[in-house]
Design a protein around this motif. Structure first.
Motif, PDB file in Angstrom:
ATOM      1  N   ALA A   1       9.264  13.943  52.793  1.00 12.36           N
ATOM      2  CA  ALA A   1       9.691  13.535  51.556  1.00 12.36           C
ATOM      3  C   ALA A   1       8.986  14.417  50.434  1.00 12.36           C
ATOM      4  O   ALA A   1       9.687  14.682  49.535  1.00 12.36           O
ATOM      5  CB  ALA A   1       8.872  12.075  51.529  1.00 12.36           C
ATOM      6  N   LEU A   2       7.901  14.760  50.726  1.00 14.95           N
ATOM      7  CA  LEU A   2       7.234  15.901  49.595  1.00 14.95           C
ATOM      8  C   LEU A   2       7.864  17.040  49.398  1.00 14.95           C
ATOM      9  O   LEU A   2       8.098  17.527  48.526  1.00 14.95           O
ATOM     10  CB  LEU A   2       5.705  15.941  49.948  1.00 14.95           C
ATOM     11  N   HIS A   3       8.566  17.531  50.730  1.00 14.20           N
ATOM     12  CA  HIS A   3       9.197  18.680  50.537  1.00 14.20           C
ATOM     13  C   HIS A   3      10.576  18.648  49.676  1.00 14.20           C
ATOM     14  O   HIS A   3      11.090  19.395  48.919  1.00 14.20           O
ATOM     15  CB  HIS A   3       9.730  18.977  52.058  1.00 14.20           C
ATOM     16  N   HIS A   4      11.181  17.597  49.989  1.00  9.99           N
ATOM     17  CA  HIS A   4      12.685  17.235  49.506  1.00  9.99           C
ATOM     18  C   HIS A   4      12.069  16.837  47.984  1.00  9.99           C
ATOM     19  O   HIS A   4      12.787  17.419  47.175  1.00  9.99           O
ATOM     20  CB  HIS A   4      12.996  15.876  49.882  1.00  9.99           C
ATOM     21  N   LEU A   5      11.055  16.221  47.591  1.00 11.66           N
ATOM     22  CA  LEU A   5      10.815  15.869  46.167  1.00 11.66           C
ATOM     23  C   LEU A   5      10.425  17.192  45.379  1.00 11.66           C
ATOM     24  O   LEU A   5      10.635  17.347  44.281  1.00 11.66           O
ATOM     25  CB  LEU A   5       9.563  14.871  46.059  1.00 11.66           C
ATOM     26  N   SER A   6       9.695  18.102  46.198  1.00  9.69           N
ATOM     27  CA  SER A   6       9.642  19.341  45.507  1.00  9.69           C
ATOM     28  C   SER A   6      10.697  20.405  45.024  1.00  9.69           C
ATOM     29  O   SER A   6      10.462  21.349  44.462  1.00  9.69           O
ATOM     30  CB  SER A   6       8.392  20.190  46.444  1.00  9.69           C
ATOM     31  N   ARG A   7      11.663  20.118  45.553  1.00  6.49           N
ATOM     32  CA  ARG A   7      12.971  20.736  45.257  1.00  6.49           C
ATOM     33  C   ARG A   7      13.653  20.142  44.208  1.00  6.49           C
ATOM     34  O   ARG A   7      14.570  20.779  43.617  1.00  6.49           O
ATOM     35  CB  ARG A   7      14.079  20.728  46.454  1.00  6.49           C
ATOM     36  N   MET A   8      13.452  18.912  43.840  1.00  2.00           N
ATOM     37  CA  MET A   8      14.092  18.228  42.759  1.00  2.00           C
ATOM     38  C   MET A   8      13.694  18.929  41.353  1.00  2.00           C
ATOM     39  O   MET A   8      12.579  19.195  41.234  1.00  2.00           O
ATOM     40  CB  MET A   8      13.989  16.737  42.807  1.00  2.00           C
ATOM     41  N   GLY A   9      14.584  19.008  40.654  1.00  2.00           N
ATOM     42  CA  GLY A   9      14.518  19.700  39.215  1.00  2.00           C
ATOM     43  C   GLY A   9      14.670  18.768  38.002  1.00  2.00           C
ATOM     44  O   GLY A   9      14.681  17.509  38.209  1.00  2.00           O
ATOM     45  N   ARG A  10      14.783  19.358  36.841  1.00  2.00           N
ATOM     46  CA  ARG A  10      14.988  18.169  35.588  1.00  2.00           C
ATOM     47  C   ARG A  10      16.434  17.924  35.489  1.00  2.00           C
ATOM     48  O   ARG A  10      17.286  18.623  36.061  1.00  2.00           O
ATOM     49  CB  ARG A  10      14.632  19.351  34.439  1.00  2.00           C
ATOM     50  N   GLU A  11      16.689  16.899  35.054  1.00  2.00           N
ATOM     51  CA  GLU A  11      18.008  16.345  34.756  1.00  2.00           C
ATOM     52  C   GLU A  11      18.257  16.324  33.288  1.00  2.00           C
ATOM     53  O   GLU A  11      17.282  16.236  32.332  1.00  2.00           O
ATOM     54  CB  GLU A  11      18.042  14.986  35.496  1.00  2.00           C
ATOM     55  N   SER A  12      19.442  16.495  33.032  1.00  2.00           N
ATOM     56  CA  SER A  12      19.935  16.327  31.380  1.00  2.00           C
ATOM     57  C   SER A  12      19.727  15.004  30.693  1.00  2.00           C
ATOM     58  O   SER A  12      20.051  13.970  31.478  1.00  2.00           O
ATOM     59  CB  SER A  12      21.385  16.762  31.210  1.00  2.00           C
ATOM     60  N   ARG A  13      18.733  14.915  29.769  1.00  2.00           N
ATOM     61  CA  ARG A  13      18.546  13.740  29.040  1.00  2.00           C
ATOM     62  C   ARG A  13      19.821  12.973  28.684  1.00  2.00           C
ATOM     63  O   ARG A  13      20.090  11.809  28.364  1.00  2.00           O
ATOM     64  CB  ARG A  13      17.500  13.812  28.093  1.00  2.00           C
ATOM     65  N   VAL A  14      20.872  13.964  28.374  1.00  2.00           N
ATOM     66  CA  VAL A  14      22.160  13.547  27.621  1.00  2.00           C
ATOM     67  C   VAL A  14      22.841  12.906  28.674  1.00  2.00           C
ATOM     68  O   VAL A  14      23.474  11.863  28.517  1.00  2.00           O
ATOM     69  CB  VAL A  14      22.887  14.501  26.934  1.00  2.00           C
ATOM     70  N   ALA A  15      23.029  13.665  29.786  1.00  2.00           N
ATOM     71  CA  ALA A  15      23.862  12.940  31.027  1.00  2.00           C
ATOM     72  C   ALA A  15      23.142  11.405  31.316  1.00  2.00           C
ATOM     73  O   ALA A  15      24.073  10.606  31.554  1.00  2.00           O
ATOM     74  CB  ALA A  15      23.867  13.725  32.248  1.00  2.00           C
ATOM     75  N   LEU A  16      21.924  11.278  31.466  1.00  2.00           N
ATOM     76  CA  LEU A  16      21.270  10.087  31.808  1.00  2.00           C
ATOM     77  C   LEU A  16      21.560   9.086  30.550  1.00  2.00           C
ATOM     78  O   LEU A  16      21.620   8.000  30.982  1.00  2.00           O
ATOM     79  CB  LEU A  16      19.636  10.410  32.149  1.00  2.00           C
ATOM     80  N   LEU A  17      21.254   9.493  29.450  1.00  2.00           N
ATOM     81  CA  LEU A  17      21.573   8.591  28.525  1.00  2.00           C
ATOM     82  C   LEU A  17      23.080   8.048  28.439  1.00  2.00           C
ATOM     83  O   LEU A  17      23.231   6.757  28.208  1.00  2.00           O
ATOM     84  CB  LEU A  17      21.280   9.084  26.737  1.00  2.00           C
ATOM     85  N   GLU A  18      23.931   8.925  28.604  1.00  2.00           N
ATOM     86  CA  GLU A  18      25.440   8.402  28.633  1.00  2.00           C
ATOM     87  C   GLU A  18      25.731   7.480  29.805  1.00  2.00           C
ATOM     88  O   GLU A  18      26.697   6.776  29.921  1.00  2.00           O
ATOM     89  CB  GLU A  18      26.168   9.758  28.759  1.00  2.00           C
TER      90      GLU A  18
END
Length: 280
Positions: free
Chosen positions: A187-204
């Motif tokens: 689980a921690l291995h997968h989490l370490s590969r996750m990155g930043r997401e666009s705040r605009v896409a999440l807001l939309e």
């Protein structure tokens, strides 16, 4: 799916991915070792803070072993130096589809499921598979409920648009993304590969979206969700399925990131079975 074919699929070695370029970026691709005649290609669209890599941990290869050509484009959270919007993600996916020159079934997870639904009326799209999808109604209601029920998880999700993260945030994300059977190290291995997401896409994505119902286009669809997923809760899964007049299943023991969670093989087999029944 016939049992003999399912057993053959399980024995067949999953192919390795290779990288392809298209007009707006790159995508991973898997060639089926034994192509199923007239089977549609599969275009896999990842969720927020992820990338095409989430499908390369085994899920896409298993679908390719079932006879489908599989393609997984990535979304870029930045476009021309600014945060990307859902329209940018849809354009990325549309460019990937256009480059294939064949009919496809879209497989969308979470935020990628919302992008997939927005592309359902494209002529090349023959059907839709949704995994814990952001619903056509938008995520505002689910997001508000999460903030009230689990503030630490809500804060951890909100920080997906920022660099870094704390160990405490990783711990709360882990219990949302994965079921209790997931080994901590994996689980921690997968989490370490996750990155930043666009705040605009999440807001939309909080607002209702221009999503045509699958039934109105005569295209088959199916929806899968986690019975205890706090990010896309079961009632949102049921309403998405109702919008498309599609069958659905709520899965026990799996978290939001179901293509990476324990039991992903059985889920991939269910997708392959649905595809075989829907596109004979």
């Amino acid at each position: 799916m016939p049992q003999a074919r399912l057993a053959t699929m399980r024995r067949m070695r999953a192919p390795d991915p290779f990288e392809m370029n298209f007009a707006r970026g790159t995508m991973l691709a898997w060639d089926p070792p034994a192509p199923r005649p007239d089977a549609p290609a599969l275009v896999l669209l990842h969720g927020a803070a992820c990338g095409a890599w989430v499908w390369a941990e085994g899920f896409a290869g298993r679908l390719a072993a079932a006879g489908h050509a599989v393609f997984a484009p990535g979304f870029s959270a930045q476009r021309n130096g600014a945060p990307a919007g859902l329209g940018d993600y849809a354009a990325d996916a549309r460019a990937a589809i256009d480059s294939l020159h064949r009919r496809v079934v879209l497989v969308g997870h979470s935020l990628g499921g919302l992008v997939a639904q927005r592309l359902l009326d494209a002529p090349e799209v023959a059907g839709l598979i949704l995994l814990a999808p952001a619903p056509p109604e938008g995520l505002a209601w689910a997001n508000w409920r999460l903030a009230m029920a689990d503030p630490p998880l809500w804060r951890a999700v909100a920080r997906m648009t920022e660099a870094g993260g704390t160990a405490a945030e990783a711990a709360v994300l882990r219990r949302a993304l994965f079921g209790p059977g997931m080994p901590e190290a994996l689980a921690l291995h997968h989490l370490s590969r996750m990155g930043r997401e666009s705040r605009v896409a999440l807001l939309e994505a909080q607002a209702p979206q221009p999503v045509p119902p699958a039934w109105s286009l005569g295209k088959p669809a199916v929806v899968f969700g986690g019975r205890r997923d706090p990010l896309v809760p079961p009632d949102a899964v049921v309403r998405t399925a109702a919008w498309h007049a599609a069958p659905f299943a709520l899965l026990d023991g799996m978290g939001h990131a179901m293509m990476l969670d324990m039991g992903w093989e059985a889920l991939a087999d269910r997708l392959a079975g649905w595809l075989e029944e829907s596109f004979k």
